[in-house]
Design a protein around this motif. Structure first.
Motif, PDB file in Angstrom:
ATOM      1  N   UNK B  58       2.661   1.662  -7.126  1.00 29.19           N
ATOM      2  CA  UNK B  58       2.029   3.037  -6.889  1.00 29.19           C
ATOM      3  C   UNK B  58       2.222   3.711  -5.488  1.00 29.19           C
ATOM      4  N   UNK B  59       2.698   2.647  -4.552  1.00 28.08           N
ATOM      5  CA  UNK B  59       3.052   3.028  -3.319  1.00 28.08           C
ATOM      6  C   UNK B  59       4.293   2.412  -2.627  1.00 28.08           C
ATOM      7  N   UNK B  94      -2.965   1.951   3.204  1.00 27.68           N
ATOM      8  CA  UNK B  94      -2.484   1.700   2.014  1.00 27.68           C
ATOM      9  C   UNK B  94      -2.549   3.061   1.166  1.00 27.68           C
ATOM     10  N   UNK B 367       2.760  -1.385  -2.864  1.00 30.64           N
ATOM     11  CA  UNK B 367       1.333  -1.736  -3.675  1.00 30.64           C
ATOM     12  C   UNK B 367       1.438  -1.565  -4.999  1.00 30.64           C
ATOM     13  N   UNK B 368       0.738  -2.303  -5.891  1.00 31.99           N
ATOM     14  CA  UNK B 368       0.707  -2.497  -7.194  1.00 31.99           C
ATOM     15  C   UNK B 368      -0.702  -2.379  -7.741  1.00 31.99           C
TER      16      UNK B 368
END
Lengths: 153, 377
Positions: B58-59, B94, B367-368
């Motif tokens: 997502x990031x 984050x 980022x997960x």
């Protein structure tokens, strides 16, 4: 000096392994004083990833330190220290052997492990114990934290 | 005693050590009546099942100009510090993907970084054999650089890993290529304890990784090129509490299990293992062929907050998600959409366990998080 050597070696070396594994640093630091007789001396070179396998103690066979000691000679003091170290190892292993008589089998520990895992809510699992924290889904909310938009479905 | 007699004694002692080690190994094997996977199956547990879009990236945090070597989250909020081959530390938010600090390091050869418990400082170390501390609230110097607020010197080899002792910004533990670990008082800059060293019953090769017990900060584990992991009590520096054998290659990564009674390891032998600290049992081996008969080294590991998932990064770019109970790979983040384009060198979970951050040789961090439908039981 050591650091500059290792930095420049790392600089010159295209192999990323060495930059991550500054064997020169570790080699030079462990060879700046003679290696303990019990240690497999190749451990310094095998600090390269994917190097040697287990480091078993090797019998003293005249392994001297790097740095000019005559092969076949090791000072009495160092040898005595090495023997003292080995005696300590013997004691430690014996203690562990004795302790094993009182330890349970692994199945007891496995049971405890399952209980431990299943008692904690986990945001990354598709199926988990509650409660669900509202913050878990913040990664999917639009805006930068200041607004509270609904998440995209 | 003559040299010859000493040599004889040495040989005898070496052989005794060897024989006793074998005896210990055999005796331990007898106590391993089951591993975690066997036991879990017998209790009716089934593997975690992820849908194709459950765990998503997502990031993507872009900003480093070189391989990312290390990362660490703050114990609170959403910040991450990362260290890269480009000689910088970057502090990220984050959640917003913004960089709050970009710290140019005096020594570019950084290998590890850590965030302090309060989030006010970061630490890093590398080939300079020093652990440097930066206070994030300090004013920058004339060149716009954050000054070093403390240098922890004393190691005689590279600093491979560092971690602040939880709940206080004043102490730090390091691991080093000089075969020792150190406990440091940051206020004074002095090393309070040395764990290991010559003839000290510590590691016998470079130490690559440390992990402090979140439930009991007096205990930490270290992993080494000597293929062992060792458990230490910070009050007893003279000898390890226990040595864990089993791996057949360098132990690159160690991480305490969330409940503090176990820890995981990742090694050059391609396996991850789970050990119990009280009994010393090796509870489980996590190994799966990667195809083409290759056995890539494990570079980094992290547990999800419950411990049910073990994330393992490999040198070939795979990032396996292991079901720790069933001993099976349930997902490979390395093959998902939007995954890294290079080796994953470091991993870490956010404090609340809602996100995993991966750092890679492709210079990015990702980022997960879980974006699927969650079932609460």
């Amino acid at each position: 000096m050591m650091d500059m050597v290792s930095a420049s070696e790392a600089n010159n070396n295209n192999n990323e392994q060495n930059a991550r594994n500054p064997t020169t640093t570790s080699s030079s630091s462990s060879s700046s004083s003679p290696l303990p007789a019990v240690v497999v001396s190749s451990s310094s070179s095998s600090s390269l990833r994917g190097g040697e396998t287990r480091h078993e103690p090797r019998p003293l066979s005249g392994i001297g330190g790097v740095g000019g000691t005559h092969p076949g000679f090791m000072g009495k003091h160092r040898m005595t220290a090495a023997i003292g170290y080995l005696d300590q190892q013997i004691q430690i292993i014996q203690e562990e052997l004795d302790q094993l008589d009182t330890l349970g089998q692994s199945s007891v520990v496995c049971k405890e492990l399952i209980t431990s895992i299943e008692s904690v809510p986990d945001a990354l699992l598709p199926q988990t114990k509650g409660p669900v924290e509202t913050g878990w889904d913040r990664w999917f909310q639009g805006g930068h934290g200041s607004r509270n938009r609904k998440k995209w479905i | 005693m003559s040299v010859a007699e000493l040599k004889e004694r040495h040989l005898a002692a070496t052989q005794t050590v060897s024989a006793l080690r074998d005896q210990l190994k055999q005796k331990r094997l007898l106590l391993l009546d089951t591993d975690v996977a066997g036991y879990s199956r017998s209790q009716g547990r089934t593997p975690v099942s992820f849908g194709p879009t459950d765990l998503v990236c997502c990031r993507t945090l872009q900003g480093h100009n070189g391989k990312v070597y290390s990362l660490d989250w703050t114990p609170e909020k959403n910040r991450i510090v990362s260290a890269s081959q480009d000689g910088r530390l970057i502090v990220w938010n984050a959640l917003t993907s913004q960089k709050t600090h970009a710290i140019k390091l005096p020594c570019a050869w950084v290998m590890t970084c850590a965030f302090s418990p309060t989030g006010q400082s970061v630490a890093c170390g590398g080939l300079d054999s020093v652990c440097s501390i930066f206070n994030l609230n300090s004013p920058t110097d004339r060149d716009g650089n954050l000054p070093v607020s403390k240098m922890l010197s004393g190691h005689k080899g590279y600093v491979s890993s560092c971690q602040y002792v939880p709940d206080e910004d004043a102490h730090l533990i390091t691991s080093s290529g000089d075969q020792t670990c150190g406990l440091w008082d940051i206020t004074t800059g002095l090393r309070t304890s040395v764990f290991g060293g010559e003839f000290q019953s510590g590691h016998t090769a470079d130490v690559l990784s440390v992990s402090i017990n979140g439930s009991n900060s007096r205990m930490f584990v270290s992993g080494s090129c000597d293929s062992t992991a060792r458990l230490w009590d910070t009050r007893v520096a003279s000898r390890a509490v226990r040595t864990f054998h089993g791996h057949e290659g360098d132990v690159n990564a160690v991480k305490f299990f969330p409940d503090g009674n176990r820890f995981g390891t990742g090694s050059d032998d391609g396996t991850c293992r789970l050990f119990d600290i009280r009994t010393g049992h090796q509870l489980q081996v996590y190994y799966q062929q990667h195809g083409d008969n290759e056995v890539p080294p494990v570079t980094s590991i992290a547990f999800s907050i419950s411990g049910r998932l073990l994330f393992a990064g490999y040198s070939n770019g795979d990032c396996y998600v292991w079901d720790t109970l069933l001993g099976q790979v349930v997902l490979n983040l390395g093959t998902l959409q939007n995954s890294h384009e290079g080796r994953i060198s470091c991993l870490g979970l956010s404090a609340d366990g809602s996100a995993l951050c991966t750092g890679s040789w492709d210079s990015n961090l990702k980022i997960w998080a879980f974006g699927g439908h969650r079932k609460v039981i």
